[in-house]
Design a protein around this motif. Structure first.
Motif, PDB file in Angstrom:
ATOM      1  N   ARG A  20      10.391 -19.491   5.834  1.00 32.99           N
ATOM      2  CA  ARG A  20      10.165 -18.307   6.269  1.00 32.99           C
ATOM      3  C   ARG A  20      10.519 -17.223   5.168  1.00 32.99           C
ATOM      4  NH1 ARG A  20      12.803 -16.563  11.848  1.00 32.99           N
ATOM      5  NH2 ARG A  20      14.513 -17.393  10.951  1.00 32.99           N
ATOM      6  N   THR A  21      11.795 -17.405   4.583  1.00 35.42           N
ATOM      7  CA  THR A  21      11.926 -16.475   3.651  1.00 35.42           C
ATOM      8  C   THR A  21      11.049 -16.245   2.352  1.00 35.42           C
ATOM      9  OG1 THR A  21      14.296 -17.237   4.005  1.00 35.42           O
ATOM     10  CG2 THR A  21      14.021 -15.807   1.979  1.00 35.42           C
ATOM     11  N   LEU A  22      10.360 -17.428   1.844  1.00 37.40           N
ATOM     12  CA  LEU A  22       9.572 -17.425   0.802  1.00 37.40           C
ATOM     13  C   LEU A  22       8.338 -16.591   1.115  1.00 37.40           C
ATOM     14  CD1 LEU A  22       9.767 -21.176  -0.508  1.00 37.40           C
ATOM     15  CD2 LEU A  22      10.515 -19.128  -1.626  1.00 37.40           C
ATOM     16  N   MET A  23       8.159 -16.844   2.479  1.00 42.22           N
ATOM     17  CA  MET A  23       6.789 -15.907   3.091  1.00 42.22           C
ATOM     18  C   MET A  23       6.803 -14.582   3.047  1.00 42.22           C
ATOM     19  SD  MET A  23       4.310 -17.909   2.838  1.00 42.22           S
ATOM     20  CE  MET A  23       3.297 -16.871   3.086  1.00 42.22           C
ATOM     21  N   ARG A  24       8.136 -14.260   3.440  1.00 41.27           N
ATOM     22  CA  ARG A  24       8.627 -12.915   3.771  1.00 41.27           C
ATOM     23  C   ARG A  24       8.499 -12.259   2.302  1.00 41.27           C
ATOM     24  NH1 ARG A  24      13.629 -12.648   8.074  1.00 41.27           N
ATOM     25  NH2 ARG A  24      12.195 -12.894   9.758  1.00 41.27           N
ATOM     26  N   TYR A  25       8.897 -13.080   1.261  1.00 46.72           N
ATOM     27  CA  TYR A  25       9.008 -12.433  -0.125  1.00 46.72           C
ATOM     28  C   TYR A  25       7.572 -12.361  -0.745  1.00 46.72           C
ATOM     29  CZ  TYR A  25      13.976 -12.353  -1.096  1.00 46.72           C
ATOM     30  OH  TYR A  25      15.553 -11.811  -0.795  1.00 46.72           O
ATOM     31  N   ALA A  26       6.742 -13.389  -0.229  1.00 42.31           N
ATOM     32  CA  ALA A  26       5.500 -13.287  -0.736  1.00 42.31           C
ATOM     33  C   ALA A  26       4.565 -11.944  -0.028  1.00 42.31           C
ATOM     34  CB  ALA A  26       4.476 -14.755  -0.459  1.00 42.31           C
ATOM     35  N   ASN A  27       4.713 -11.648   1.202  1.00 44.60           N
ATOM     36  CA  ASN A  27       4.208 -10.706   1.958  1.00 44.60           C
ATOM     37  C   ASN A  27       4.761  -9.229   1.358  1.00 44.60           C
ATOM     38  OD1 ASN A  27       2.768 -12.259   3.570  1.00 44.60           O
ATOM     39  ND2 ASN A  27       4.315 -12.084   5.218  1.00 44.60           N
ATOM     40  N   LEU A  28       5.921  -9.211   0.936  1.00 47.98           N
ATOM     41  CA  LEU A  28       6.524  -8.262   0.291  1.00 47.98           C
ATOM     42  C   LEU A  28       5.715  -7.967  -0.876  1.00 47.98           C
ATOM     43  CD1 LEU A  28       8.663  -5.716   0.394  1.00 47.98           C
ATOM     44  CD2 LEU A  28      10.227  -7.345  -0.750  1.00 47.98           C
ATOM     45  N   CYS A  29       5.917  -8.744  -1.865  1.00 43.75           N
ATOM     46  CA  CYS A  29       4.945  -8.552  -2.869  1.00 43.75           C
ATOM     47  C   CYS A  29       3.610  -8.067  -2.834  1.00 43.75           C
ATOM     48  CB  CYS A  29       4.996 -10.022  -3.735  1.00 43.75           C
ATOM     49  SG  CYS A  29       6.346 -10.266  -4.612  1.00 43.75           S
ATOM     50  N   GLY A  30       3.012  -8.744  -1.754  1.00 45.71           N
ATOM     51  CA  GLY A  30       1.321  -8.173  -1.486  1.00 45.71           C
ATOM     52  C   GLY A  30       1.489  -6.862  -1.164  1.00 45.71           C
ATOM     53  N   VAL A  31       2.344  -6.394  -0.160  1.00 48.61           N
ATOM     54  CA  VAL A  31       2.566  -4.961   0.242  1.00 48.61           C
ATOM     55  C   VAL A  31       2.807  -4.088  -0.952  1.00 48.61           C
ATOM     56  CG1 VAL A  31       3.789  -3.336   1.661  1.00 48.61           C
ATOM     57  CG2 VAL A  31       2.906  -5.341   2.615  1.00 48.61           C
ATOM     58  N   LEU A  32       3.663  -4.511  -1.822  1.00 50.03           N
ATOM     59  CA  LEU A  32       4.130  -3.671  -2.917  1.00 50.03           C
ATOM     60  C   LEU A  32       3.011  -3.283  -4.035  1.00 50.03           C
ATOM     61  CD1 LEU A  32       7.855  -4.795  -3.607  1.00 50.03           C
ATOM     62  CD2 LEU A  32       6.995  -2.625  -2.756  1.00 50.03           C
ATOM     63  N   ASP A  49      12.117   2.551   2.843  1.00 48.16           N
ATOM     64  CA  ASP A  49      12.437   2.726   4.224  1.00 48.16           C
ATOM     65  C   ASP A  49      11.417   2.654   5.436  1.00 48.16           C
ATOM     66  OD1 ASP A  49      15.119   3.448   3.280  1.00 48.16           O
ATOM     67  OD2 ASP A  49      14.701   5.541   3.368  1.00 48.16           O
ATOM     68  N   HIS A  50      10.071   3.166   5.325  1.00 52.68           N
ATOM     69  CA  HIS A  50       9.057   2.758   5.935  1.00 52.68           C
ATOM     70  C   HIS A  50       8.655   1.164   6.121  1.00 52.68           C
ATOM     71  CE1 HIS A  50       8.570   7.032   5.546  1.00 52.68           C
ATOM     72  NE2 HIS A  50       8.035   6.964   6.769  1.00 52.68           N
ATOM     73  N   MET A  51       8.745   0.437   4.903  1.00 55.52           N
ATOM     74  CA  MET A  51       8.399  -0.861   4.963  1.00 55.52           C
ATOM     75  C   MET A  51       9.700  -1.682   5.648  1.00 55.52           C
ATOM     76  SD  MET A  51       7.109  -1.892   1.223  1.00 55.52           S
ATOM     77  CE  MET A  51       7.601  -0.619   0.132  1.00 55.52           C
ATOM     78  N   VAL A  52      11.013  -1.159   5.586  1.00 57.43           N
ATOM     79  CA  VAL A  52      12.069  -1.887   6.291  1.00 57.43           C
ATOM     80  C   VAL A  52      12.102  -1.718   7.485  1.00 57.43           C
ATOM     81  CG1 VAL A  52      14.577  -1.603   6.416  1.00 57.43           C
ATOM     82  CG2 VAL A  52      13.728  -1.720   4.223  1.00 57.43           C
ATOM     83  N   ARG A  53      11.552  -0.429   8.133  1.00 59.03           N
ATOM     84  CA  ARG A  53      11.428  -0.423   9.378  1.00 59.03           C
ATOM     85  C   ARG A  53      10.241  -0.968  10.047  1.00 59.03           C
ATOM     86  NH1 ARG A  53      10.989   5.509   9.439  1.00 59.03           N
ATOM     87  NH2 ARG A  53      12.641   6.042   7.786  1.00 59.03           N
ATOM     88  N   ALA A  54       9.186  -1.391   9.438  1.00 60.42           N
ATOM     89  CA  ALA A  54       8.037  -2.197   9.844  1.00 60.42           C
ATOM     90  C   ALA A  54       8.455  -3.433   9.840  1.00 60.42           C
ATOM     91  CB  ALA A  54       6.915  -1.873   8.967  1.00 60.42           C
ATOM     92  N   ALA A  55       9.297  -4.130   9.051  1.00 55.34           N
ATOM     93  CA  ALA A  55       9.817  -5.449   8.975  1.00 55.34           C
ATOM     94  C   ALA A  55      10.580  -5.725  10.175  1.00 55.34           C
ATOM     95  CB  ALA A  55      10.305  -5.955   7.658  1.00 55.34           C
ATOM     96  N   CYS A  56      11.514  -4.801  10.670  1.00 53.95           N
ATOM     97  CA  CYS A  56      12.402  -5.089  11.814  1.00 53.95           C
ATOM     98  C   CYS A  56      11.868  -5.111  13.109  1.00 53.95           C
ATOM     99  CB  CYS A  56      13.269  -4.265  11.823  1.00 53.95           C
ATOM    100  SG  CYS A  56      14.370  -4.275  10.141  1.00 53.95           S
TER     101      CYS A  56
END
Length: 56
Positions: A20-32, A49-56
Motif C-alpha cells: 500500500r505504501t509503495l502504491m501511494r508513493y507511485a500515485n504521488l509521483c504520478g500526480v507530481l 497542501d491541496h494534495m495532502v487534503r485530497a489524500a486524507c
C-alpha cells in the motif's frame, strides 16, 4: 500495481502495508509529474497542501 503485488511477497500485515505504501508513493509521483505538465491537474492541486487534503 500488478507488478508491485507480484513482486512484494507476504500475506501478513507487513506485506500489505508495504504494498500500500509503495502504491501511494507511485500515485504521488504520478500526480507530481502530471501537475508540472497539465494545467487541469495544477488547477486541482495548486499546492502540496491541496494534495495532502485530497489524500486524507
Amino acid at each position: 500495481m500488478n507488478l508491485v503485488s507480484v513482486s512484494v511477497e507476504g500475506a501478513d500485515e507487513y506485506g500489505r502495508l508495504l504494498r500500500r505504501t509503495l502504491m501511494r508513493y507511485a500515485n504521488l509521483c504520478g500526480v507530481l509529474i502530471l501537475r508540472s505538465v497539465s494545467t487541469a491537474v495544477y488547477k486541482r492541486f495548486p499546492s502540496t497542501d491541496h494534495m495532502v487534503r485530497a489524500a486524507c
